[in-house]
Design a protein around this motif. Structure first.
Motif, mmCIF file in Angstrom:
data_model
loop_
_atom_site.group_PDB
_atom_site.id
_atom_site.type_symbol
_atom_site.label_atom_id
_atom_site.label_comp_id
_atom_site.label_asym_id
_atom_site.label_seq_id
_atom_site.Cartn_x
_atom_site.Cartn_y
_atom_site.Cartn_z
ATOM 1 N N ALA A 135 0.834 -1.194 0.000
ATOM 2 C CA ALA A 135 0.000 0.000 0.000
ATOM 3 C C ALA A 135 0.874 1.251 0.000
ATOM 4 O O ALA A 135 0.479 2.300 -0.513
ATOM 5 N N THR A 136 2.077 1.137 0.547
ATOM 6 C CA THR A 136 3.019 2.257 0.570
ATOM 7 C C THR A 136 3.480 2.573 -0.846
ATOM 8 O O THR A 136 4.020 1.706 -1.528
ATOM 9 N N ARG A 137 3.268 3.784 -1.285
ATOM 10 C CA ARG A 137 3.682 4.197 -2.624
ATOM 11 C C ARG A 137 5.144 4.633 -2.627
ATOM 12 O O ARG A 137 5.672 5.101 -1.623
ATOM 13 N N GLU A 170 9.237 -9.994 0.107
ATOM 14 C CA GLU A 170 9.375 -8.849 -0.783
ATOM 15 C C GLU A 170 8.009 -8.292 -1.135
ATOM 16 O O GLU A 170 6.984 -8.988 -1.058
ATOM 17 N N ALA A 171 8.001 -7.010 -1.500
ATOM 18 C CA ALA A 171 6.773 -6.328 -1.908
ATOM 19 C C ALA A 171 7.042 -5.481 -3.135
ATOM 20 O O ALA A 171 8.142 -4.944 -3.304
ATOM 21 N N LEU A 172 6.037 -5.357 -3.958
ATOM 22 C CA LEU A 172 6.100 -4.521 -5.155
ATOM 23 C C LEU A 172 5.526 -3.153 -4.816
ATOM 24 O O LEU A 172 4.525 -3.050 -4.102
ATOM 25 N N MET A 173 6.147 -2.110 -5.329
ATOM 26 C CA MET A 173 5.695 -0.747 -5.051
ATOM 27 C C MET A 173 5.201 -0.077 -6.331
ATOM 28 O O MET A 173 5.768 -0.281 -7.412
ATOM 29 N N GLU A 177 1.348 7.650 -9.566
ATOM 30 C CA GLU A 177 0.310 7.582 -10.603
ATOM 31 C C GLU A 177 -0.319 6.191 -10.707
ATOM 32 O O GLU A 177 -1.204 5.972 -11.535
ATOM 33 N N GLY A 178 0.164 5.251 -9.900
ATOM 34 C CA GLY A 178 -0.410 3.910 -9.907
ATOM 35 C C GLY A 178 0.265 2.942 -10.850
ATOM 36 O O GLY A 178 -0.188 1.797 -10.990
ATOM 37 N N GLU A 228 8.876 0.564 -20.609
ATOM 38 C CA GLU A 228 7.565 1.201 -20.720
ATOM 39 C C GLU A 228 6.813 1.104 -19.401
ATOM 40 O O GLU A 228 7.036 0.182 -18.607
ATOM 41 N N LEU A 229 5.907 2.039 -19.193
ATOM 42 C CA LEU A 229 5.041 1.996 -18.027
ATOM 43 C C LEU A 229 4.055 0.832 -18.152
ATOM 44 O O LEU A 229 3.593 0.510 -19.247
ATOM 45 N N PHE A 230 3.745 0.208 -17.013
ATOM 46 C CA PHE A 230 2.699 -0.821 -17.018
ATOM 47 C C PHE A 230 2.007 -0.877 -15.667
ATOM 48 O O PHE A 230 2.511 -0.336 -14.668
#
Length: 288
Positions: A135-137, A170-173, A177-178, A228-230
């Motif tokens: 949840a942490t951006r 591990e966590a994905l951040m 902008e999401g 690229e953004l995804f």
């Protein structure tokens, strides 16, 4: 263990900093994590260049040349009789007072540590790793550029705590902008229909040295790589996913937020790149 600390090599028990050091008080400093393989320090120039770029970005004066800094790294590994090592190189703002003002710090301090690291168990490299989305951006680039490898990693640590509370490693951040940014300490790659995609640097990521090496190796193998953004859904629907980092090297991700990625096993593209990377590091680098 022999540590380089403030201009001299000392036993680890003698390696100390002041409680008034601004690296300790405020996280005011920069660092690099570097690896040595087979008697060579991997991508040392690239790491030192990034270190000096980070220092310049925060107006931290480094009082020695890049060549001298490289020599410190190599000599630290040599004095510890290591051929394979994890190296932590730190530049702190140095000793000041209890205020924020960096002008009160007379000189920067350099510390170099060479030892060993095992970030993830071997079974995760063989079978893959499950992660969550935090949840942490990621800190906004408008506030502090993630390309500055600073001593303040609290943003990453807060996301790591989320992973720990989920009994994961591990966590994905996501960025503000999401879009997918990076993991708490590693860059991310996804593979779909034979094409590799990784977030661009403006997505709010550290421009990883291992990341760039993997991009080069993939292109040498004729694999298309795009920056690229995804979004998260692109990770959920990917054929493969893996993370890269100096300590982690390459590690496969087989599940994100309870969604199985691909067939839930490390994929063929990951396996090929891991083998190529292990072959590459044996011969590339600054001799110890």
């Amino acid at each position: 263990m022999i540590i380089y600390c403030d201009g001299k090599f000392v036993d680890s028990q003698e390696a100390k900093i002041s409680v008034f050091d601004h690296g300790f008080l405020y996280g005011d400093g920069v660092f690099e994590g570097i690896r040595a393989y087979n008697g060579r320090v991997f991508k040392l120039k690239e790491h030192i260049d990034r270190l000096y770029e980070s220092a310049n970005a925060i107006l931290l004066n480094v009082e020695i040349s890049r060549r001298e800094m490289m020599d410190i790294v190599v000599e630290t590994v040599r004095k510890n009789n290591l051929t394979d090592a994890y190296i932590r190189l730190i530049i702190s703002r140095g000793v000041g007072d209890m205020g924020l003002d960096p002008r009160k710090c007379a000189k920067s301090e350099i510390i170099c540590i060479a030892g060993n690291i095992s970030l993830y168990p071997p079974s995760m490299y063989e079978n893959g790793m499950e992660i969550i989305t935090a949840a942490t951006r990621r800190t906004s680039s408008d506030a502090l550029s993630p390309r500055i490898k600073s001593l303040n990693y609290l943003n990453n640590i807060m996301a790591k705590i989320e992973a720990n509370r989920a009994s994961l490693m591990e966590a994905l951040m996501l960025n503000q902008e999401g879009y997918v940014s990076e993991a708490t300490g590693d860059n991310i790659f996804i593979i779909k229909d034979g094409i590799i995609t990784t977030p661009p640097v403006y997505a709010g990521i550290l421009k990883g040295v291992t990341r760039d090496s993997v991009i080069d190796l993939a292109r040498q193998e004729g694999i298309t790589v795009q920056e690229e953004l995804f979004h998260l859904i692109d990770v959920y629907s990917a054929d493969e996913c893996f993370l890269t980092g100096t300590a982690a090297e390459l590690i496969p991700i087989i599940m994100l937020d309870s969604r199985k990625i691909g067939d839930g096993k490390p994929g063929p593209v990951f396996k090929k790149l891991l083998a190529k990377f292990h072959e590459y590091v044996k011969t590339e680098g600054e001799p110890i």
